[in-house]
Design an enzyme around this catalytic site. Structure first.
Site, PDB file in Angstrom:
ATOM      1  N   TYR A   4       2.548   4.147   1.637  1.00 47.47           N
ATOM      2  CA  TYR A   4       2.751   4.842   3.606  1.00 47.47           C
ATOM      3  C   TYR A   4       1.803   5.840   3.493  1.00 47.47           C
ATOM      4  O   TYR A   4       2.807   6.666   2.785  1.00 47.47           O
ATOM      5  CB  TYR A   4       3.838   4.370   3.465  1.00 47.47           C
ATOM      6  N   VAL A  40     -13.310  -2.434  22.635  1.00 50.58           N
ATOM      7  CA  VAL A  40     -13.074  -1.714  24.153  1.00 50.58           C
ATOM      8  C   VAL A  40     -13.307  -0.054  24.058  1.00 50.58           C
ATOM      9  O   VAL A  40     -13.877   0.253  24.706  1.00 50.58           O
ATOM     10  CB  VAL A  40     -11.102  -1.556  24.557  1.00 50.58           C
ATOM     11  N   ARG A  73     -16.116  -7.195  16.092  1.00 44.43           N
ATOM     12  CA  ARG A  73     -16.270  -7.219  17.627  1.00 44.43           C
ATOM     13  C   ARG A  73     -16.774  -6.660  18.138  1.00 44.43           C
ATOM     14  O   ARG A  73     -16.943  -5.008  17.098  1.00 44.43           O
ATOM     15  CB  ARG A  73     -15.375  -8.003  18.301  1.00 44.43           C
ATOM     16  N   GLU A 126       0.778  -1.277   0.265  1.00 40.39           N
ATOM     17  CA  GLU A 126       0.336   0.050  -0.004  1.00 40.39           C
ATOM     18  C   GLU A 126       0.249   1.472  -0.117  1.00 40.39           C
ATOM     19  O   GLU A 126       1.746   1.430   0.449  1.00 40.39           O
ATOM     20  CB  GLU A 126      -0.844  -0.124   1.226  1.00 40.39           C
ATOM     21  N   GLU A 177     -12.448   0.245   9.846  1.00 37.27           N
ATOM     22  CA  GLU A 177     -11.000   1.551  10.693  1.00 37.27           C
ATOM     23  C   GLU A 177     -10.307   2.186   8.888  1.00 37.27           C
ATOM     24  O   GLU A 177     -10.475   1.594   8.000  1.00 37.27           O
ATOM     25  CB  GLU A 177     -10.185   0.858  10.971  1.00 37.27           C
TER      26      GLU A 177
HETATM   27  C1  MV4 Z   1      -0.712   2.277   7.184  1.00 38.18           C
HETATM   28  C2  MV4 Z   1      -0.326   3.246   8.012  1.00 38.18           C
HETATM   29  C3  MV4 Z   1       0.133   4.237   6.779  1.00 38.18           C
HETATM   30  N1  MV4 Z   1       0.144   3.816   6.268  1.00 38.18           N
HETATM   31  N2  MV4 Z   1      -0.903   1.918   5.989  1.00 38.18           N
HETATM   32  C4  MV4 Z   1      -1.521  -0.252  11.681  1.00 38.18           C
HETATM   33  C5  MV4 Z   1      -2.395  -1.929  11.897  1.00 38.18           C
HETATM   34  C6  MV4 Z   1      -2.999  -1.449  11.105  1.00 38.18           C
HETATM   35  N3  MV4 Z   1      -4.341  -0.827  11.682  1.00 38.18           N
HETATM   36  C7  MV4 Z   1      -2.854  -0.852   9.980  1.00 38.18           C
HETATM   37  N4  MV4 Z   1      -1.795   0.133  10.657  1.00 38.18           N
HETATM   38  C8  MV4 Z   1      -1.047   0.561   9.567  1.00 38.18           C
HETATM   39  N5  MV4 Z   1      -1.508   1.330   8.393  1.00 38.18           N
HETATM   40  C9  MV4 Z   1      -0.305   2.466   5.324  1.00 38.18           C
HETATM   41  N6  MV4 Z   1      -1.036   2.720   4.115  1.00 38.18           N
HETATM   42  C10 MV4 Z   1       0.089   2.899   9.270  1.00 38.18           C
HETATM   43  C11 MV4 Z   1      -0.246   1.986  10.010  1.00 38.18           C
HETATM   44  C12 MV4 Z   1      -0.233   2.586  11.668  1.00 38.18           C
HETATM   45  C13 MV4 Z   1      -1.156   2.665  12.577  1.00 38.18           C
HETATM   46  C14 MV4 Z   1      -2.429   2.741  11.904  1.00 38.18           C
HETATM   47  C15 MV4 Z   1      -3.726   2.825  13.099  1.00 38.18           C
HETATM   48  C16 MV4 Z   1      -3.369   3.709  14.594  1.00 38.18           C
HETATM   49  C17 MV4 Z   1      -2.019   3.251  14.830  1.00 38.18           C
HETATM   50  C18 MV4 Z   1      -0.754   3.096  13.980  1.00 38.18           C
HETATM   51  C19 MV4 Z   1       0.406   3.137  14.482  1.00 38.18           C
HETATM   52  C20 MV4 Z   1       1.613   2.522  13.240  1.00 38.18           C
HETATM   53  C21 MV4 Z   1       1.045   2.259  12.174  1.00 38.18           C
END
Ligand code: MV4
Length: 445
Positions: free
Chosen positions: A201, A293, A290, A199, A274
């Site tokens: 970033y 929290v 689900r 994906e 999300e």
């Molecule tokens: C991402 C991202 C940045 N860019 N995807 C972290 C766990 C999962 N929910 C997906 N996550 C992320 N995906 C792209 N394309 C950054 C994160 C991420 C994150 C996302 C939500 C809440 C906290 C986070 C902490 C670090 C990285």
């Protein structure tokens, strides 16, 4: 309606489900490991069954023991709570095969959303905006061209990962292939599945999730958003509803996209979609099938009891609500109070000698702790959720500050001082933060 519900969980969420059942006149069965014999959820339920030794794999994850507990007690439905077996499709199938009701979505939808590649494909098909990237799993051969097309930096993600596990940021083409094989190996050993996808970033997004509530008769509602950006090492620390970053128009727009998608999917029960939110755009990352929290902050601004609605929906009762009936009133904030050192976050199990929770208008504490309770070291360190509600964010913050000062926990260390520090941070006061802000704030000292 169900005569008796077995709660396949522990701690504050088990208490939460017992509360909803009790208000609905439904009898409750608590299950517990030998380490939780004196836990409050055991005391509050109408009856209880010991299902094994302390280790979760031998107790709260012990499917035969849980099914047997239903047969012994005559429970005809199981509420899985969150964590443990709450998103285990096989468990949902086994429960159904025993003519018991799994209070949650279908095993099929749990399975689809548990596979991050399938989840993303499904979201895209249903019209939900997704992060630009590979259209599904990526092969080594196709990776360089796909990464070039997306534009660096890119993120490699494990299909069976989620919650931050199995992710690799790639800054440039020269490290793509080495990071790809590293990601595959780690995914293979962690999840038994080396499928990965790529994906774009997003560097400083917010984490905003949409709550959905759907019944078996085609009604699919959204209950607004929760901003969960304040997290540390993929553990949420503080969440708020509504998000400081969204206005009513944006809320309605993304909410309608999500509820339309859930209606098309035929989703049943509660769920959370999300997103990462950056520069005014939403990007789907995952769906949780689900109860979460942080569900209480949505309850505080909508006035809905989400556990009650879960049980009614599982029983086949129509929601009896339309989207027009859903109102977002005021602002709610939740602080996860963990038995951890507030600086190092090292777990601090032990006996609570004093426990006094804050109260008053707009203050709620969801917890199973009590004075004299020995926090076991076998499970997560959450000992309570402090949830406050105000007519607006300013009032909620004032109430949160007062409540934190009123909260007394002696005998173990807690994260309460961390929240007290956050209260004085201008960026936090202004709601001006993203998913990396807390870790940067913590690294400053
Ligand atoms: C991402 C991202 C940045 N860019 N995807 C972290 C766990 C999962 N929910 C997906 N996550 C992320 N995906 C792209 N394309 C950054 C994160 C991420 C994150 C996302 C939500 C809440 C906290 C986070 C902490 C670090 C990285």
């Amino acid at each position: 309606m169900f005569d008796k519900v077995l709660i396949a969980n522990r701690g504050e969420i088990a208490m939460r489900v017992v509360r909803a059942c009790r208000e609905m006149g439904i009898s409750t069965v608590a299950v517990h490991s030998t380490a939780d014999a004196n836990a409050m959820h055991v005391r509050m339920a109408d009856e209880s069954v010991c299902i094994g030794p302390p280790a979760a794999k031998d107790s709260y994850l012990n499917i035969p023991a849980l099914i047997a507990a239903c047969e012994i007690t005559g429970a005809n439905a199981i509420h899985p709570g969150y964590g443990f077996l709450s998103e285990n499709a096989r468990f949902a199938e086994i429960v159904t095969a025993h003519n018991l009701t799994f209070i949650g979505p279908t095993a099929e939808h749990i399975r689809i959303m548990g596979d991050k590649v399938e989840a993303k494909k499904t979201a895209k098909r249903l019209g939900i905006p997704v992060v630009p990237g590979s259209d599904g799993a990526v092969s080594d051969a196709d990776a360089p061209a796909i990464a070039e097309a997306i534009g660096y930096p890119v993120l490699i993600k494990a299909a069976s990962g989620g919650g931050g596990r199995g992710m690799k940021v790639v800054q440039g083409a020269d490290e793509l292939m080495s990071q790809l094989s590293l990601a595959r190996n780690e995914a293979k050993s962690a999840f038994g599945d080396d499928t990965v996808y790529i994906e774009k970033y997003l560097s400083t997004p917010r984490h905003i999730e949409i709550q959905v509530l759907c019944d078996m008769h085609g009604t699919a509602l959204h209950l607004g958003e929760r901003d969960c950006s304040l997290q540390r090492r993929h553990q949420k620390v503080l969440e708020e509803a509504t998000s400081p970053a969204l206005n009513a128009e944006q809320r309605e727009k993304i909410g309608a996209i999500v509820s339309d998608a859930m209606r098309k999917l035929g989703y049943i029960g509660v769920g959370t979609v999300e997103f990462l939110y950056e520069n005014g755009e939403f990007y789907f990352i995952e769906m949780n099938t689900r109860l979460q929290v942080e569900h209480p902050i949505t309850e505080m601004i909508t006035g809905l009891d989400l556990v009650r609605e879960q049980i009614r929906v599982a029983n086949g009762t129509p929601l009896g609500l339309t989207q027009a009936d859903i109102e977002f009133r005021g602002h709610a904030i939740e602080c996860r109070v963990n038995a951890e050192n507030p600086v190092t976050f090292k777990p601090s199990p032990g006996r609570i000698t004093n426990w006094h929770t804050p109260g008053g208008l707009g203050v709620r504490v969801d917890s199973a702790a009590y004075a004299g309770y020995a926090i076991p070291p076998y499970y997560d360190s959450l000992i309570g959720k402090l949830i406050v509600h105000g007519r607006n964010r300013t009032e909620a913050l004032m109430r949160l500050r007062r409540s934190l000062d009123e909260f007394i926990v002696d005998g173990v260390e807690t994260t309460i001082p961390l929240f007290q520090r956050l209260m004085n941070e201008p960026d936090f006061q202004n709601g001006d933060y993203h998913i990396h802000w807390l870790e940067e704030f913590l690294a400053r000292d």
